[in-house]
Design an enzyme around this catalytic site. Structure first.
Site, PDB file in Angstrom:
ATOM      1  N   TYR A 225       0.818  -1.216   0.000  1.00 19.50           N
ATOM      2  CA  TYR A 225       0.000   0.000   0.000  1.00 19.50           C
ATOM      3  C   TYR A 225       0.852   1.266   0.000  1.00 19.50           C
ATOM      4  O   TYR A 225       0.671   2.140  -0.855  1.00 19.50           O
ATOM      5  CB  TYR A 225      -0.969  -0.017   1.194  1.00 19.50           C
ATOM      6  CG  TYR A 225      -2.296  -0.669   0.895  1.00 19.50           C
ATOM      7  CD1 TYR A 225      -2.413  -1.655  -0.077  1.00 19.50           C
ATOM      8  CD2 TYR A 225      -3.443  -0.317   1.596  1.00 19.50           C
ATOM      9  CE1 TYR A 225      -3.624  -2.273  -0.342  1.00 19.50           C
ATOM     10  CE2 TYR A 225      -4.668  -0.927   1.334  1.00 19.50           C
ATOM     11  CZ  TYR A 225      -4.751  -1.901   0.372  1.00 19.50           C
ATOM     12  OH  TYR A 225      -5.947  -2.499   0.108  1.00 19.50           O
ATOM     13  N   GLU A 232       2.144   6.405  -7.085  1.00 17.90           N
ATOM     14  CA  GLU A 232       1.050   7.186  -7.665  1.00 17.90           C
ATOM     15  C   GLU A 232       1.275   8.685  -7.475  1.00 17.90           C
ATOM     16  O   GLU A 232       1.116   9.481  -8.419  1.00 17.90           O
ATOM     17  CB  GLU A 232      -0.274   6.766  -7.015  1.00 17.90           C
ATOM     18  CG  GLU A 232      -0.681   5.336  -7.350  1.00 17.90           C
ATOM     19  CD  GLU A 232      -1.831   4.844  -6.483  1.00 17.90           C
ATOM     20  OE1 GLU A 232      -2.519   5.704  -5.889  1.00 17.90           O
ATOM     21  OE2 GLU A 232      -2.047   3.622  -6.386  1.00 17.90           O
TER      22      GLU A 232
END
Length: 303
Positions: A225, A232
């Site tokens: 994660y 991103e």
């Protein structure tokens, strides 16, 4: 009086004087009866627990209670009932296909790396399957909407569309960022995460979930994660100068709709939204891990 009838009455009274665990209660009243006309019949001693009428009422009450619990259990079973056979078959096929798709992406990354000897520019080797299978995840929103998957439509929609947005509106639209290392960072995180996630769903639907996959599902995210979010954010940040320079997807005034939109500012707001949202999702998974794996790990420590 028939001797068999006497024996039956004795057995009945003796049975009525026992507790639920089969032990005889303390004698509260005794009676001795000598039967006329029957020689050498010993006196019968019985325990009088309560009158027959309260006993019958108690039995009826227990039966009614049992019926009520059974009915409640049926309702609970219906509520917990999963998708029908046809929906289950469809979901199994969907998850198997998605697992295979992300495995294709993983194999493509490894093969490209071995062929080039470098991790730079690996995105181009898996661009098409990445777009296809990441876009295919949109069906998950539909699954929640029609009720064959018991998940939140809003939460699922946010998670899926954020990745679809990054795939098409950022990485695809701003070609200058496709060679960035940050792209490989989130693509690798997505690939491992999705292989585990879709495998988990497939085996769960088949009611045969290996512990290794369950453990991976609720453990690998601890690293994946943050890794994916970092990739991103860095990719969006790298796209900002090109978006500002070209005015990509921006709408300026004046126009006949009297509407303006600045895609550059929108991307900045997207990056800021990660601050409150990511910790909530991350710590939610931490809590889920403790709930699913906690008792197993505690048992292992005891052993």
């Amino acid at each position: 009086m028939n001797i068999y009838l006497i024996v039956f009455i004795y057995l009945f009274l003796n049975y009525a004087s026992q507790n639920e665990d089969g032990s005889e209660v303390e004698l509260t009243s005794r009676f001795s009866t000598t039967l006329p006309g029957v020689a050498h019949v010993p006196s019968l001693t019985a325990t009088v627990v309560q009158e027959r009428r309260p006993l019958i009422v108690a039995v009826m009450s227990a039966a009614a209670s049992g019926t009520s619990k059974a009915a409640h259990g049926d309702v609970a079973a219906k509520r917990k009932k999963g998708p029908g056979a046809l929906a289950t078959a469809y979901l199994v096929i969907y998850n198997v296909v998605m697992t295979a798709g992300w495995l294709v992406i993983a194999v493509g990354l490894v093969r490209a790396y071995l062929a080039r000897g470098s991790y730079h520019g690996l995105y181009y080797s898996i661009e098409k399957p990445l777009k296809f299978f990441q876009t295919g995840a949109v069906l998950e929103i539909l699954h929640c909407a029609v009720g064959i998957v018991p998940s939140s439509v809003v939460l699922t929609g946010f998670q899926v569309m954020s990745r679809v947005f990054l795939t098409w509106a950022v990485t695809h639209s701003v070609r200058e960022v496709q060679s960035e290392d940050s792209v490989l960072l989130f693509v690798t995180a997505w690939t491992v995460t999705e292989i585990i996630r879709y495998s988990f769903y497939t085996f769960s639907l088949l009611n045969h979930l290996p512990y290794l996959i369950k453990w991976a599902r609720y453990t690998f995210f601890i690293v994946l994660y943050p890794m994916g979010v970092t990739g991103e954010l860095l990719t969006i940040y790298a796209a900002l100068p090109y978006v500002q320079k070209t005015g990509l997807y921006s709408v300026t005034l004046p126009n006949k709709y009297n509407f303006s939109f600045d895609y550059y500012t929108f991307l900045i707001l997207i990056m800021i939204s990660y601050i409150p949202l990511f910790p909530q999702l991350y710590f939610h998974m931490i809590r889920q891990r403790k709930k699913v794996l906690g008792h197993i790990e505690d048992y292992g420590k005891v052993e």
